[in-house]
Design a protein around this motif. Structure first.
Motif, PDB file in Angstrom:
ATOM      1  N   GLU B 173     -60.613  66.161 -23.957  1.00  0.00           N
ATOM      2  CA  GLU B 173     -61.255  65.227 -23.018  1.00  0.00           C
ATOM      3  C   GLU B 173     -62.024  64.102 -23.708  1.00  0.00           C
ATOM      4  O   GLU B 173     -63.173  63.846 -23.383  1.00  0.00           O
ATOM      5  N   CYS B 174     -61.392  63.468 -24.672  1.00  0.00           N
ATOM      6  CA  CYS B 174     -62.110  62.434 -25.429  1.00  0.00           C
ATOM      7  C   CYS B 174     -61.599  61.023 -25.137  1.00  0.00           C
ATOM      8  O   CYS B 174     -62.308  60.052 -25.365  1.00  0.00           O
ATOM      9  N   VAL B 175     -60.370  60.885 -24.627  1.00  0.00           N
ATOM     10  CA  VAL B 175     -59.759  59.550 -24.489  1.00  0.00           C
ATOM     11  C   VAL B 175     -60.246  58.879 -23.208  1.00  0.00           C
ATOM     12  O   VAL B 175     -60.250  59.496 -22.143  1.00  0.00           O
ATOM     13  N   LYS B 176     -60.667  57.605 -23.340  1.00  0.00           N
ATOM     14  CA  LYS B 176     -61.144  56.860 -22.167  1.00  0.00           C
ATOM     15  C   LYS B 176     -60.144  55.792 -21.716  1.00  0.00           C
ATOM     16  O   LYS B 176     -60.108  55.417 -20.561  1.00  0.00           O
ATOM     17  N   ARG B 177     -59.363  55.265 -22.642  1.00  0.00           N
ATOM     18  CA  ARG B 177     -58.432  54.185 -22.296  1.00  0.00           C
ATOM     19  C   ARG B 177     -57.168  54.313 -23.136  1.00  0.00           C
ATOM     20  O   ARG B 177     -57.245  54.681 -24.311  1.00  0.00           O
ATOM     21  N   ILE B 178     -56.031  54.002 -22.533  1.00  0.00           N
ATOM     22  CA  ILE B 178     -54.736  54.097 -23.217  1.00  0.00           C
ATOM     23  C   ILE B 178     -54.014  52.752 -23.112  1.00  0.00           C
ATOM     24  O   ILE B 178     -53.843  52.225 -22.006  1.00  0.00           O
ATOM     25  N   TYR B 179     -53.641  52.204 -24.277  1.00  0.00           N
ATOM     26  CA  TYR B 179     -52.819  50.991 -24.318  1.00  0.00           C
ATOM     27  C   TYR B 179     -51.400  51.414 -24.687  1.00  0.00           C
ATOM     28  O   TYR B 179     -51.192  51.999 -25.749  1.00  0.00           O
ATOM     29  N   THR B 180     -50.433  51.121 -23.820  1.00  0.00           N
ATOM     30  CA  THR B 180     -49.045  51.417 -24.190  1.00  0.00           C
ATOM     31  C   THR B 180     -48.256  50.111 -24.186  1.00  0.00           C
ATOM     32  O   THR B 180     -48.797  49.047 -23.879  1.00  0.00           O
TER      33      THR B 180
END
Lengths: 220, 228
Positions: B173-180
């Protein structure tokens, strides 16, 4: 008179025994005490436990010890650095043990040994494979993993300059693990490019005070 | 490919997009590989301090030819430079900065991210390769904010944003934003929220290549990047 200078590499590594836990400074080959590490070969020691960030580059330093079959176990964060051929070959042949430690935990376990701390709780690794078999405890609702110190029988250190008291300064990112390892071993041996007169190092700029250092050898 | 087919971003365009969101004054750690490219696309009017876990703050770009210094490398062991105001310190302080919450933002690559922000980016299930973790777990557990850059699907087209990660976790539970290459997605308490999508893609199309349920933000935008 305090004089930690020794005349050559053989004198620098004298007394290191089979099975020793050897802390090796460096990040990859940068700041790695390559001459001291290779001086363990003519000494004849084997079954060594090497503690380092990586597990050797090319065929020099730690990689050479592995190639010559002197290393029983490596404790590191990342064995697959630039050109890890010797470690990979030994690992695939089942000839070497690996204890994988997150990089910051590795550094902190070394610091704990140097600082006389019996163990510490870190958030790093909580809930992952690397926390298996370790106590996990919650503080303020967040899980932390209990980690123990790593103490060396010997630390092999690379610095830029020393004086005869063993005060050390480093160069740029070649500092890396060297200062924390220098604190964490029963015997700390340092290779430097230059030994200067006592008083010539700026006291405000000394990174490792001589209290942590036992032997200094010049390697040009 | 029809005119309306989705136009995925290139890897450099992904790095450009992530770089635009790095705030003025931030202390930032860029992961090895794709995230390192973000350093090339920081808007000129922003002052950002890059941290390297081998003991550098104020890290600059690769040196000009003839200016290389073998004692000055980044975490990926590439030659770098130091900017005015930069400093050197030892590994313990470098990781104190990470673990102690002093690093504002870690941009990292990933194998997989789960709906709840779980991150898997340190090991595949290949029994033949020796594992290596480096500083990934420290960064994922310690940075104030973790943002991820990853290709939306595997080479075989399988989703890499999963209900639960199939690879071993780096941190929970550490990721706040994902760029793909297809979208910009925030991990929120209410699930994954799509903030941006590339031209030619709709939510249904994006959902087809994403395991967990997606919601589209009311103010969503087109995901665009210049040719870089």
């Amino acid at each position: 008179m305090i004089d930690k200078r020794v005349r050559d590499l053989a004198a620098a590594v004298a007394g290191i025994k089979d099975g020793a836990t050897v802390l090796c400074g460096g990040f990859g080959a940068v700041g790695e005490p390559i001459a001291l590490t290779e001086a363990l070969l003519p000494l004849g020691v084997k079954n060594l436990v090497i503690v380092a960030n990586n597990a050797g580059t090319g065929e020099i330093g730690i990689a050479r010890l592995i190639k010559e079959g002197r290393v029983r176990k490596v404790i590191c964060s990342y064995p697959r650095t630039t050109d890890p051929r010797e470690f990979e070959a030994a690992y695939k042949a089942g000839k070497i043990e690996l204890e994988l430690v997150p990089q910051g935990t590795l550094s902190e376990r070394l610091r704990a040994a140097g600082a006389g701390i019996g163990g510490f709780y870190t958030p790093t690794g909580a809930g992952t494979n690397l926390a298996e078999g370790k106590e996990t405890r919650e503080f303020d609702g967040k899980p932390y993993v209990l980690e123990k110190p790593i103490r060396g029988d010997v630390a092999l250190i690379r610095a830029l300059k020393a004086d005869r008291w063993g005060n050390l300064v480093y160069r740029k990112s070649a500092r890396n693990f060297n200062p924390v390892m220098a604190m964490a071993a029963a015997l700390t041996v340092v290779e430097v490019s230059e030994i200067v007169e006592l008083g010539a190092l700026d006291p405000e700029a000394i990174v490792t005070p001589g209290i942590f250092v036992d032997r200094v050898v010049v390697v040009r | 490919m029809s005119e309306n087919a989705p136009k995925p971003l290139s890897r450099r365009q992904m790095a450009w997009r992530a770089a635009q969101d790095i705030p003025e004054g931030a202390y930032v750690n860029l992961g090895i590989g794709l995230p390192t490219l973000c350093g090339d696309y920081i808007p000129k009017d922003r002052e950002i301090v890059f941290h390297s876990e081998n003991g550098i703050l104020g890290m600059g770009p690769a040196p000009a030819k003839g200016q290389e210094d073998p004692d000055l490398i980044n975490a990926g062991k590439q030659l770098v430079t130091l900017l005015p105001g930069g400093s050197y310190f030892h590994h313990n302080d470098a990781f104190l900065m990470i673990r102690g919450g002093h690093i504002d933002l870690a941009l990292m690559g990933a194998l997989e991210v789960a709906a709840n922000g779980d991150l898997a980016n340190w090991i595949t299930n290949d029994p033949h390769a020796p594992p290596g973790v480096g500083g990934a777990m420290d960064l994922a557990a310690g940075a104030k904010e973790v943002r991820i850059l990853l290709e939306h699907t595997t080479k075989d087209g399988a989703p890499r944003i999963k209900q639960t990660c199939s690879y071993p976790l780096t941190a929970k539970e550490c990721v706040k934003r994902i760029y793909t290459n297809l979208a910009l997605i925030d991990v929120t308490r209410d699930g994954l929220v799509v903030r941006e999508m590339v031209e030619g893609l709709d939510l249904a199309g994006l959902q087809e290549v994403t395991e967990p349920k997606l919601t589209l933000a009311d103010d969503w935008k087109k995901l665009t990047a210049p040719t870089v």
